[in-house]
Design a protein around this motif. Sequence first.
Motif, mmCIF file in Angstrom:
data_model
loop_
_atom_site.group_PDB
_atom_site.id
_atom_site.type_symbol
_atom_site.label_atom_id
_atom_site.label_comp_id
_atom_site.label_asym_id
_atom_site.label_seq_id
_atom_site.Cartn_x
_atom_site.Cartn_y
_atom_site.Cartn_z
ATOM 1 N N LYS A 41 -27.995 -5.233 40.495
ATOM 2 C CA LYS A 41 -27.110 -6.015 41.361
ATOM 3 C C LYS A 41 -26.845 -7.394 40.777
ATOM 4 C CE LYS A 41 -27.836 -3.713 45.768
ATOM 5 N NZ LYS A 41 -28.173 -3.852 47.206
ATOM 6 N N GLN A 42 -27.843 -7.960 40.095
ATOM 7 C CA GLN A 42 -27.640 -9.271 39.463
ATOM 8 C C GLN A 42 -26.651 -9.187 38.295
ATOM 9 O OE1 GLN A 42 -31.342 -11.054 38.255
ATOM 10 N NE2 GLN A 42 -32.331 -10.657 40.230
ATOM 11 N N CYS A 43 -26.626 -8.010 37.639
ATOM 12 C CA CYS A 43 -25.855 -7.868 36.394
ATOM 13 C C CYS A 43 -24.480 -7.236 36.599
ATOM 14 C CB CYS A 43 -26.656 -7.056 35.390
ATOM 15 S SG CYS A 43 -28.178 -7.889 34.868
ATOM 16 N N ILE A 44 -24.082 -7.018 37.839
ATOM 17 C CA ILE A 44 -22.732 -6.522 38.097
ATOM 18 C C ILE A 44 -21.731 -7.617 37.749
ATOM 19 C CG2 ILE A 44 -21.108 -5.784 39.890
ATOM 20 C CD1 ILE A 44 -23.467 -4.519 41.347
ATOM 21 N N TYR A 45 -20.736 -7.266 36.979
ATOM 22 C CA TYR A 45 -19.709 -8.247 36.621
ATOM 23 C C TYR A 45 -18.632 -8.283 37.693
ATOM 24 C CZ TYR A 45 -15.773 -10.478 34.279
ATOM 25 O OH TYR A 45 -14.725 -11.301 33.987
ATOM 26 N N VAL A 46 -18.425 -9.472 38.251
ATOM 27 C CA VAL A 46 -17.397 -9.684 39.263
ATOM 28 C C VAL A 46 -16.309 -10.554 38.657
ATOM 29 C CG1 VAL A 46 -16.873 -10.603 41.547
ATOM 30 C CG2 VAL A 46 -19.088 -9.512 41.115
ATOM 31 N N PRO A 47 -15.104 -10.022 38.430
ATOM 32 C CA PRO A 47 -14.039 -10.831 37.824
ATOM 33 C C PRO A 47 -13.659 -11.995 38.717
ATOM 34 C CG PRO A 47 -13.174 -8.748 38.636
ATOM 35 C CD PRO A 47 -14.657 -8.658 38.744
ATOM 36 N N PRO A 48 -13.400 -13.162 38.134
ATOM 37 C CA PRO A 48 -13.044 -14.338 38.946
ATOM 38 C C PRO A 48 -11.668 -14.187 39.572
ATOM 39 C CG PRO A 48 -12.779 -14.812 36.615
ATOM 40 C CD PRO A 48 -13.418 -13.458 36.696
ATOM 41 N N SER A 49 -11.545 -14.707 40.776
ATOM 42 C CA SER A 49 -10.252 -14.720 41.451
ATOM 43 C C SER A 49 -9.681 -16.130 41.397
ATOM 44 C CB SER A 49 -10.397 -14.269 42.906
ATOM 45 O OG SER A 49 -11.197 -15.184 43.622
ATOM 46 N N ALA A 50 -8.391 -16.245 41.735
ATOM 47 C CA ALA A 50 -7.726 -17.561 41.704
ATOM 48 C C ALA A 50 -8.374 -18.514 42.696
ATOM 49 C CB ALA A 50 -6.244 -17.384 42.022
ATOM 50 N N LYS A 55 -12.882 -23.418 43.529
ATOM 51 C CA LYS A 55 -14.091 -23.839 44.221
ATOM 52 C C LYS A 55 -15.015 -24.601 43.283
ATOM 53 C CE LYS A 55 -14.237 -19.944 47.474
ATOM 54 N NZ LYS A 55 -15.042 -18.779 47.922
ATOM 55 N N LYS A 56 -15.966 -25.316 43.860
ATOM 56 C CA LYS A 56 -16.973 -25.972 43.053
ATOM 57 C C LYS A 56 -17.891 -24.921 42.435
ATOM 58 C CE LYS A 56 -17.044 -30.256 45.749
ATOM 59 N NZ LYS A 56 -17.866 -31.167 46.562
ATOM 60 N N THR A 57 -18.537 -25.282 41.335
ATOM 61 C CA THR A 57 -19.369 -24.323 40.603
ATOM 62 C C THR A 57 -20.439 -23.721 41.495
ATOM 63 O OG1 THR A 57 -19.031 -25.573 38.566
ATOM 64 C CG2 THR A 57 -20.872 -24.008 38.617
ATOM 65 N N ARG A 58 -21.107 -24.541 42.294
ATOM 66 C CA ARG A 58 -22.195 -24.050 43.143
ATOM 67 C C ARG A 58 -21.670 -23.074 44.184
ATOM 68 N NH1 ARG A 58 -26.423 -27.829 46.588
ATOM 69 N NH2 ARG A 58 -27.643 -26.110 47.479
ATOM 70 N N ARG A 60 -18.939 -21.347 43.976
ATOM 71 C CA ARG A 60 -18.434 -20.173 43.289
ATOM 72 C C ARG A 60 -19.571 -19.218 42.939
ATOM 73 N NH1 ARG A 60 -15.607 -22.611 39.713
ATOM 74 N NH2 ARG A 60 -17.081 -22.542 37.971
ATOM 75 N N ASP A 61 -20.689 -19.765 42.452
ATOM 76 C CA ASP A 61 -21.837 -18.934 42.104
ATOM 77 C C ASP A 61 -22.414 -18.239 43.335
ATOM 78 O OD1 ASP A 61 -21.521 -19.701 39.507
ATOM 79 O OD2 ASP A 61 -23.100 -21.230 39.544
ATOM 80 N N GLN A 62 -22.474 -18.976 44.441
ATOM 81 C CA GLN A 62 -22.980 -18.387 45.679
ATOM 82 C C GLN A 62 -22.067 -17.270 46.168
ATOM 83 O OE1 GLN A 62 -23.401 -21.710 48.363
ATOM 84 N NE2 GLN A 62 -25.407 -22.305 47.539
ATOM 85 N N ALA A 63 -20.766 -17.481 46.047
ATOM 86 C CA ALA A 63 -19.802 -16.465 46.483
ATOM 87 C C ALA A 63 -19.927 -15.209 45.619
ATOM 88 C CB ALA A 63 -18.386 -17.025 46.400
ATOM 89 N N LYS A 64 -20.090 -15.408 44.304
ATOM 90 C CA LYS A 64 -20.230 -14.253 43.414
ATOM 91 C C LYS A 64 -21.520 -13.496 43.701
ATOM 92 C CE LYS A 64 -17.453 -15.255 39.346
ATOM 93 N NZ LYS A 64 -17.445 -15.332 37.881
ATOM 94 N N ALA A 65 -22.625 -14.231 43.911
ATOM 95 C CA ALA A 65 -23.899 -13.580 44.210
ATOM 96 C C ALA A 65 -23.799 -12.755 45.482
ATOM 97 C CB ALA A 65 -24.998 -14.629 44.333
#
Length: 447
Positions: A41-50, A55-58, A60-65
């Motif tokens: 689950k940690q290594c699933i690649y989630v492509p970035p959206s517009a 968003k701020k880096t923090r 964005r990382d939380q949203a991806k996780a």
Amino acid sequence: MHLARCFTCIPCARKSFTHSRLDMPPADKPAFTVLDEALIKQCIYVPPSAIEEDKKTRDRDQAKASQKQKVEFHEVECLIFSFTGISKIANLVGFDKLTKLQLDNNNITKIENLNHLSNLIWLDLSFNKISKIEGLSELTQLEDLTLHCNNIEVLEGIDNLKPLKCFSIGKNKLENLDDIAKYLRKFKNLRMLSLAGNPCHSKLQLQIYEAKVLAHLSKLKYLDYRLVDAKAVANAKQEHREHLVVVEEQDKKEEERQRLERIQQQEQADLESCNCAGMTVLFDELINDGTEAKQIQSFRESGVYDDTNRLKEAYTKYRDVFEEKVREFTFRMQEHKKGKDEEYRDFSETLGAAKAEVDTECKYLIKQFEKQKKLVMPRHDGHPTEEEAKAIEEDPSRLESLRGQLKTLKENLLEKETDQQEAYEAVISEFETNYTTLQEETIETIS
């Protein structure tokens, strides 16, 4: 030989950061890690959206996780296990749509548990401890394979990877360049090859090495991450023309052998589909395995029975008659098979057309009701505004009329469902009758 440097235009969608990584020594790898569900689950690649880009880096990382935790495994297309320390490939069952898998910079010693990933296109196993190429025979869609910096001594195990376009196997222990070049000739789509760092590369002068490779693999566009010059290819083929004549003749023979093998396999598959498997070897089995065959063989060995003419003639005559009967039987069985296939195709088409017709009618009735509903309650969520609620309160007949139309719609849909079920039963009954008749005819032919 002149090759133009090019590290950013490698074909087959190979990322530029991947190329630069290949020539860098691996960083300190983490301790041995188990490839379990949590790591996956940690290594699933989630492509970035517009939206995420803004968003701020923090955040964005939380949203991806959070998004990674919600993704279903059967929907995942890319997994990146780089630098995770895993020592064994396992637990990747259920990734039906996986097309890209990165397992680079780990402690993997064996290629295994990958053959079920039939949609895989891109596989990176660079910077591991692999000594043998294996476990890839079912990955027949693979176009990009990276085995850079391992302990591989023999080039093998990738014969079925016909679509292969990019192959990186530099910094291993491959020695015989002639064998490698001959082996790779079967990959007609190969356009990018990396062998640099192997003994077959380092023990030869660069000009000799490049000429040998390009003479055998003239369709390459990139060799060791450098653009191939067309003139260099022409010169290499001219230099090795005598050797290539022999190799090309061998290629033609191999291609013909494979063509005949494919024809034979198709013929066998056709025979199996009409319950005639083994018919082509039936005569030999009956002759060679029977009691009479053993007696004849003993006569031959003893010299008592002279079979030089009469026995051969009888054998040939019997074989011709037998094979003619086999052909007649096979033809009749194939005709029965065609009849059953046509009956099943007609059944499927009739059932599909009936379903499509009813679906269209039901959708039309629902759309008509939706139009009437919008006249009473224009809002899409079905909840009237204050003004609409007041209008309905003043004239309740509008709502009652809508309820009546909804009741009628329900009755019409149920009626169509009942009619459809009856029609399906009639079609299925007719199909079963016809199919049973064909089966009885087939059994009669066999008996």
